[in-house]
Every structure is written in C-alpha cells, then in structure tokens.
Design an enzyme around this catalytic site. Structure first.
Site, short mmCIF file in Angstrom:
data_model
loop_
_atom_site.label_atom_id
_atom_site.label_comp_id
_atom_site.label_asym_id
_atom_site.label_seq_id
_atom_site.Cartn_x
_atom_site.Cartn_y
_atom_site.Cartn_z
N LYS A 199 0.88 -1.15 0.02
CA LYS A 199 -0.09 -0.11 0.07
C LYS A 199 1.11 1.24 0.02
O LYS A 199 2.17 1.21 0.04
CB LYS A 199 -1.11 -0.03 1.29
C1 PLP Z 1 -4.90 -4.77 1.62
C2 PLP Z 1 -6.52 -4.67 1.74
C3 PLP Z 1 -7.23 -4.96 2.97
C4 PLP Z 1 -6.58 -5.63 4.19
O1 PLP Z 1 -5.69 -5.10 4.57
P1 PLP Z 1 -4.65 -5.88 5.32
O2 PLP Z 1 -3.67 -4.78 6.00
O3 PLP Z 1 -3.70 -6.80 4.37
O4 PLP Z 1 -5.52 -6.75 6.43
C5 PLP Z 1 -8.55 -4.93 2.76
N1 PLP Z 1 -9.22 -4.25 1.86
C6 PLP Z 1 -8.55 -3.88 0.48
C7 PLP Z 1 -9.31 -3.20 -0.54
C8 PLP Z 1 -7.40 -4.06 0.81
O5 PLP Z 1 -6.59 -3.75 -0.46
#
Ligand code: PLP
Length: 408
Positions: A199
């Site tokens: 991210k």
């Molecule tokens: C990455 C992601 C999540 C989950 O986040 P984590 O930190 O990996 O648990 C939820 N929703 C979306 C759209 C994501 O891209």
C-alpha cells in the site's frame, strides 16, 4: 537485464530505520508513544477527529463493523471488486454480505449498484446496516451520492480506504470547502486504512480506523484492546463506580471493566514508528505515483485499443495505489496468463486486482451464482502494472515497450 520490477514495493529509507531502532532501544515495544503519535498524526493528516491504530486493515474493518453493532441478521453492501477482507470481516461479525456490482472501467461501486444490492438484500430478508465502498486503486467511490443514499436509507458508511491514503475527494456538491481528504468521513461514518507494504505507506502490518463520532471511536478503541475500559469514554460511566474510583473520584490505577468482549487487534510501537515515519513522506510518495500514472497514460496511449490506462473518474484527486490497466486479451489473441508469464520473462511483475469476491467458493456456496456483470467485465480486462515511488520514468517506458512486444 535490468532489475526485476515488482507490481508494488515499499520505500524504506534510513530515517524509517532509525525510527524503528529508536523504539527498540526505548521502553515501549507496544502501545507507547509511537502508537499515540501515529494516531494523532494520521487524524491530523486526513482531517478526522480521531484515529485508532490497529494490527492491519482486516482488523480495522472488523473493528468498524463490530463497533457499529453490525451482527447476525444484518447485511453490509460490499462491491465485488475488492480484496477478500472487506467481505470476510463482515461475515466474521456475523453479518451477511450484499455484494454490489461495479463499473467495469473504474472498478468502483456507484449509487445504482449499491441500490440494487440493497434491494436484493431486503428481498432476502436481511436488515441492511452499512455500505462499505472501496476506493479501488486509489480513486474514491462516488461518496457524495453514496453518502446521500446512506442518509436516506439510514445506513452507516464504512469506507475501505486501504488503497487511498492521500486521495482527495473533490466533493463538487459540497460548497463548504470543496476538497476533503479520504479519511475525514465527510460523507461516511468510519474509514479504514491498511499499511501493508504494497500500500502507499507501510507499517509492515498495520491498519487504522478514523472517524468523528466520539462514542463510536471510543468503542472502536475499546474493542481493539479486549473490550477493556480504564477510563470511561464520552457519555459513559463505570458500571461499578465504587470499585473503580478512588476517594478523590479518579479511576483506581489497577481497575478495568469489560462491557463487551473485544479483540487484541493492537498495533505495536515498532510498526507504528515505521508507519509514522512513512506518513511524513506521504505527499512525496503520492506526487511520484501521480507522475508515474501520467507517464503510463502517455506511453500506453499508442497501444489503444488493445491496452488502455486506468479509467479516470472526475470526482477525486487520487493517490494512485495501483496502475490497473485495461487490456483486451481476446482481441490480442493472448491469455492473461500468457501475457503475465511473458512479462515476467522480461523482468516485469504484474498482478490481478481482483477476482470478484462473489465468485469465491465460500460465497458461491452461501449465495449461489450472483449476476454481477460489471465485476466480471472488470476482472476480464484488468492487469496491475508496476507502480511504486522508487520507479524511474524509464521503468514506465520499459513496461510499455514490453507490453507492446508481448501483445504484438
Ligand atoms: C489490503 C486490503 C485490505 C486488507 O488489509 P490488510 O492490512 O492486508 O489486512 C482490505 N481491503 C482492501 C481493499 C485491501 O486492499
């Protein structure tokens, strides 16, 4: 051969490393000053009254749904073009998931798709409680319309902004101050973030919930830490004040109360120090991601109509998380798998975001085969190309040249 280009990658610098090392040398490995500092900085950055840091984005979703009192018999509207967790977290809370279709080009859930999902859910006898729009690839779902729909229907809005820290909602309908950072919850109730390494800013593992309602945020904070209350939140008191308070009316130092069972979804100070340090570079990361998307748009233009850059929606200024290109694999006479393999052979990593969640075996067993053609059409043409701040301009050129060769 030049170095392998993954589809996404964190940017960690010496200042990040020093910030983490300082925590390791200090007194608090968890729930210390780095967590508190990150929560203040994040709330300030996104313009929310409060932020609660937690273990990951999935935990943030679960905390948000549960704090809203969503449970068995309830339903949450979730676009099918998302990561598994947006839906799974609702199911873990005991709720049903009303999958919504998405626009095949942007991959975003619009108002009409949300309305159709609400109608299906009510037909199934579920009590619809919340919309969970996903700001796919960093572009916002149309929040002005979704917020108005939620208000009209009496629903909460949990924005899944895992892709969208740093994105700005241009909110053309809101005369007040026009622009709203994602996370300010102008049209919604709570916003959740993920700080997974792919991210925009990384904690390693980390997440957060932001919001403006003090009582709701107090519940999020409590659920994150075993449901424990050491200090009564706004509008609350201890159930047993005689045991809780010392002679002067202050909470006894050893005292805690549990009003409801919670989780341990806490963030550690080690992770918080990294993501706090990264937050300081968010603007630079976002600017670089925008520049790279601009170059992709120019360099992919000659490959139309076989390849088109991400579809751009007018109502936001995105902090691009993904470069989700649209490729007509059938017209090119190549399968997506063959294209991905050939690109990998040229040192280029790609990924697919996402297999529509409603097609997963668990959900098909539960709800049968739903008809969500927009999500299937988006899935059929999407391919996420490398996008991360350390990429050079000529890395984009390399990807465009490789795509041209592979699709020729
Ligand atoms: C990455 C992601 C999540 C989950 O986040 P984590 O930190 O990996 O648990 C939820 N929703 C979306 C759209 C994501 O891209």
């Amino acid at each position: 051969m030049p170095p392998f280009l993954p589809y996404g990658r964190q940017s960690v610098d010496e200042a990040d490393i020093a910030a983490v090392a300082a925590v390791l040398r200090g007194d608090w490995l968890t729930q210390g000053p780095a967590v508190a500092g990150f929560e203040r900085a994040l709330a300030g950055r996104v313009g929310a009254a409060e932020a609660v840091a937690c273990a990951n984005g999935t935990a943030a979703l679960r905390l948000a749904y549960t704090a809203l009192g969503i449970g068995p018999g309830d339903a949450v509207v979730v676009p099918s073009n998302t990561f598994l967790a947006t839906a799974s977290a609702a199911r873990h809370a005991g709720a049903e998931v009303a999958f919504a279709d998405v626009d095949p080009d942007s991959g975003l859930m619009g108002v009409a798709e949300a309305e159709a999902a609400i109608a299906r859910a009510r037909h199934a006898g579920w009590r619809v409680r919340a919309l969970a729009p996903v700001h796919y690839a960093g572009q916002t779902a149309p929040m002005a319309g979704l917020g108005a729909l939620a208000r009209a229907e009496g629903l909460a809005v949990v924005e899944d902004a895992s892709h969208a820290i740093g994105s700005v909602d241009l909110a053309a309908d809101l005369a007040a101050d026009g622009e709203t950072p994602v996370g300010a919850c102008r049209h919604g109730t709570l916003t959740v973030f993920s700080f997974h390494p792919v991210k925009t800013i990384a904690a390693g593992e980390g997440g957060a919930v932001t919001g403006n309602d003090p009582a709701l945020m107090a519940r999020v904070r409590r659920l994150c830490n075993h449901g424990m209350m050491r200090d009564p939140g706004p509008g609350e008191g201890f159930a047993d004040p005689e045991a809780a308070l010392d002679g002067a009316g202050a909470p006894n130092p050893w005292y805690y109360e549990m009003a409801e069972p919670g989780f341990n979804h806490r963030l550690s100070d080690i992770h918080a120090a990294l993501v706090l340090s990264q937050l300081g570079r968010l603007d630079r990361f976002v600017e670089r991601r925008r520049a790279l998307i601009g170059r992709y748009a120019a360099r992919l233009a000659p490959l139309a109509p076989l390849v088109r850059p991400p579809a751009v929606v007018p109502w936001c200024r995105p902090a691009w998380h993904l470069c989700a290109a649209r490729i007509d694999f059938a017209a090119a006479g190549r399968t997506r798998a063959a294209v991905m393999t050939a690109l990998r052979g040229l040192g280029i990593g790609t990924q697919v975001h996402y297999i529509p969640v409603h097609r997963q075996p668990y959900w098909r067993r539960r709800y049968g085969d739903l008809d969500l053609p927009g999500a299937l059409a988006h899935y059929a043409h999407t391919l996420s190309l490398p996008l991360f701040p350390a990429m050079a301009d000529d890395d984009v050129d390399r990807v465009a040249d490789a795509l041209e060769r592979v699709l020729a």
